[in-house]
Design a protein around this motif. Sequence first.
Motif, PDB file in Angstrom:
ATOM      1  N   GLN A 173      40.334 -25.599  18.160  1.00 22.14           N
ATOM      2  CA  GLN A 173      40.785 -25.606  16.765  1.00 22.14           C
ATOM      3  C   GLN A 173      40.455 -24.324  16.011  1.00 22.14           C
ATOM      4  O   GLN A 173      41.185 -23.940  15.096  1.00 22.14           O
ATOM      5  CB  GLN A 173      40.185 -26.809  16.030  1.00 22.14           C
ATOM      6  N   GLY A 174      39.353 -23.681  16.350  1.00 20.85           N
ATOM      7  CA  GLY A 174      38.975 -22.452  15.651  1.00 20.85           C
ATOM      8  C   GLY A 174      38.810 -22.695  14.169  1.00 20.85           C
ATOM      9  O   GLY A 174      38.190 -23.679  13.745  1.00 20.85           O
ATOM     10  N   PRO A 175      39.389 -21.818  13.311  1.00 23.59           N
ATOM     11  CA  PRO A 175      39.229 -21.960  11.856  1.00 23.59           C
ATOM     12  C   PRO A 175      39.842 -23.245  11.298  1.00 23.59           C
ATOM     13  O   PRO A 175      39.507 -23.641  10.178  1.00 23.59           O
ATOM     14  CB  PRO A 175      39.973 -20.726  11.312  1.00 23.59           C
ATOM     15  N   ALA A 176      40.742 -23.893  12.053  1.00 20.88           N
ATOM     16  CA  ALA A 176      41.339 -25.149  11.573  1.00 20.88           C
ATOM     17  C   ALA A 176      40.314 -26.274  11.513  1.00 20.88           C
ATOM     18  O   ALA A 176      40.542 -27.279  10.836  1.00 20.88           O
ATOM     19  CB  ALA A 176      42.509 -25.559  12.468  1.00 20.88           C
ATOM     20  N   LEU A 177      39.193 -26.123  12.216  1.00 22.16           N
ATOM     21  CA  LEU A 177      38.113 -27.106  12.133  1.00 22.16           C
ATOM     22  C   LEU A 177      37.308 -26.790  10.869  1.00 22.16           C
ATOM     23  O   LEU A 177      36.441 -25.927  10.857  1.00 22.16           O
ATOM     24  CB  LEU A 177      37.225 -27.035  13.372  1.00 22.16           C
ATOM     25  N   PHE A 199      34.383 -35.130  11.043  1.00 19.64           N
ATOM     26  CA  PHE A 199      34.945 -33.784  11.028  1.00 19.64           C
ATOM     27  C   PHE A 199      36.325 -33.797  10.391  1.00 19.64           C
ATOM     28  O   PHE A 199      36.931 -34.855  10.200  1.00 19.64           O
ATOM     29  CB  PHE A 199      34.989 -33.176  12.431  1.00 19.64           C
ATOM     30  N   GLU A 200      36.791 -32.613  10.054  1.00 20.84           N
ATOM     31  CA  GLU A 200      38.100 -32.476   9.406  1.00 20.84           C
ATOM     32  C   GLU A 200      38.869 -31.320  10.024  1.00 20.84           C
ATOM     33  O   GLU A 200      38.302 -30.249  10.271  1.00 20.84           O
ATOM     34  CB  GLU A 200      37.942 -32.250   7.903  1.00 20.84           C
ATOM     35  N   ILE A 201      40.141 -31.565  10.296  1.00 23.91           N
ATOM     36  CA  ILE A 201      41.032 -30.552  10.855  1.00 23.91           C
ATOM     37  C   ILE A 201      42.173 -30.322   9.875  1.00 23.91           C
ATOM     38  O   ILE A 201      42.740 -31.274   9.330  1.00 23.91           O
ATOM     39  CB  ILE A 201      41.611 -31.000  12.212  1.00 23.91           C
ATOM     40  N   THR A 202      42.510 -29.067   9.628  1.00 16.31           N
ATOM     41  CA  THR A 202      43.628 -28.757   8.751  1.00 16.31           C
ATOM     42  C   THR A 202      44.894 -28.560   9.579  1.00 16.31           C
ATOM     43  O   THR A 202      44.861 -27.994  10.671  1.00 16.31           O
ATOM     44  CB  THR A 202      43.362 -27.489   7.930  1.00 16.31           C
ATOM     45  N   ASP A 203      46.007 -29.058   9.060  1.00 22.12           N
ATOM     46  CA  ASP A 203      47.277 -28.891   9.759  1.00 22.12           C
ATOM     47  C   ASP A 203      47.928 -27.571   9.372  1.00 22.12           C
ATOM     48  O   ASP A 203      47.331 -26.742   8.660  1.00 22.12           O
ATOM     49  CB  ASP A 203      48.208 -30.076   9.492  1.00 22.12           C
ATOM     50  N   GLY A 204      49.160 -27.356   9.823  1.00 23.17           N
ATOM     51  CA  GLY A 204      49.849 -26.098   9.563  1.00 23.17           C
ATOM     52  C   GLY A 204      50.112 -25.829   8.100  1.00 23.17           C
ATOM     53  O   GLY A 204      50.336 -24.679   7.695  1.00 23.17           O
ATOM     54  N   ALA A 292      42.506 -28.379  25.045  1.00 30.78           N
ATOM     55  CA  ALA A 292      43.837 -27.777  24.945  1.00 30.78           C
ATOM     56  C   ALA A 292      44.881 -28.613  25.675  1.00 30.78           C
ATOM     57  O   ALA A 292      46.033 -28.719  25.237  1.00 30.78           O
ATOM     58  CB  ALA A 292      43.820 -26.357  25.492  1.00 30.78           C
ATOM     59  N   LYS A 293      44.477 -29.225  26.785  1.00 29.80           N
ATOM     60  CA  LYS A 293      45.425 -30.027  27.563  1.00 29.80           C
ATOM     61  C   LYS A 293      44.943 -31.471  27.721  1.00 29.80           C
ATOM     62  O   LYS A 293      45.418 -32.200  28.591  1.00 29.80           O
ATOM     63  CB  LYS A 293      45.621 -29.405  28.944  1.00 29.80           C
ATOM     64  N   ALA A 294      44.020 -31.876  26.893  1.00 29.54           N
ATOM     65  CA  ALA A 294      43.444 -33.214  27.031  1.00 29.54           C
ATOM     66  C   ALA A 294      44.453 -34.295  26.657  1.00 29.54           C
ATOM     67  O   ALA A 294      45.367 -34.070  25.856  1.00 29.54           O
ATOM     68  CB  ALA A 294      42.204 -33.343  26.147  1.00 29.54           C
ATOM     69  N   ARG A 295      44.277 -35.465  27.256  1.00 28.76           N
ATOM     70  CA  ARG A 295      45.098 -36.620  26.931  1.00 28.76           C
ATOM     71  C   ARG A 295      44.265 -37.579  26.073  1.00 28.76           C
ATOM     72  O   ARG A 295      43.387 -38.260  26.573  1.00 28.76           O
ATOM     73  CB  ARG A 295      45.562 -37.340  28.204  1.00 28.76           C
TER      74      ARG A 295
END
Length: 341
Positions: A173-177, A199-204, A292-295
């Motif tokens: 996620q990098g900075p999106a985390l 935790f929080e992730i930002t979308d596009g 990156a490729k996790a299910r």
Amino acid sequence: MSEKNYVTMADGERLNIEPYFQQCFEHESSQPKTMPEYTLVKAFIKLSDYDRQVTMEVLKMLSQFTFATRKQLERLLTAKGLDPSGLEGDIELMMENRQMNCFYLSREAPVEYDPPEDALLIYCMDFGALALLNHFSNSDSVTWFTTDAVRGSELVQKYLSTVEFYLALAEVQGPALRYFKPTFDVAFGHREIRFSAAFEITDGNGVGHAFLLESVRGFDLPLNWRDKLDKKLVHFAVQPRNWGRYFLEEPVFLLLVEDEKDALEAAELFYRRTEKNNFRLITDEQVRQGLAKARFLKYIPYQPAPIAGEVTEEVKAKADLDAMSHAGTLQPVRASLLSGA
């Protein structure tokens, strides 16, 4: 788990840590045996820029996550853009200054600290870290007690699984985390719950999406997990007034489990207690392979076949019983947590 009476590095790689193993510490944490604050601060200032950065990143991680292995600390430094090759020397200095301590897990406590060569060493904070964290981190109110590092091997496994997930998530996620808060505590009414993390992730579009992580281990199933659901978690998950005290939107629950067998059992219990399907699951193996490729896994509740003929109370009762006796299924979903979460 290996046949040995201690947790090996190979065991640690797979998070194979048995219950009831004992912590064997390198030294006893003691404030009187720790150098005065002014001495520690002056010595820290004299370090090179690199050693100061490594020291602070390591101590901040241990203050937040409680435990970490050498490999996890190396991954953290790499993610922060620091060369981990100098970590060993900095660890030795932090151990000498009682800013860190370490332990291995053994079936029986030895008379003195003497870890086998292939034993998994796990690191934690010590009193000396407080001086540096309160002077040089972004918080000047860090607290720590010796009991913070004393945990049963079951909790050590949970804490290390949270670190593994965080590192895998940060790498993708990098900075999106936006944030990751381990051992996240909530309180409402007379109840208190500790989640493995929030935790929080930002979308596009820059919009943040909140998640609650719970590490559910094989030894939690079914009794411990059912007990936590019934007594605490269900009251938080289904009541907007409770989760709304901490989040602007309803958080998505993410269950971190050991394997797909545990995933189905944990998911079935969660769904039956909450009747909510806004949750996902992921196994330790998927985390180890990288997110990156996790299910991620989505729980699909059991759907009974339509009832043919006259719908009597007897037929309906039989159908209800039939539904209760069947577990749902797990369906792999796209790698991103934000895709259909």
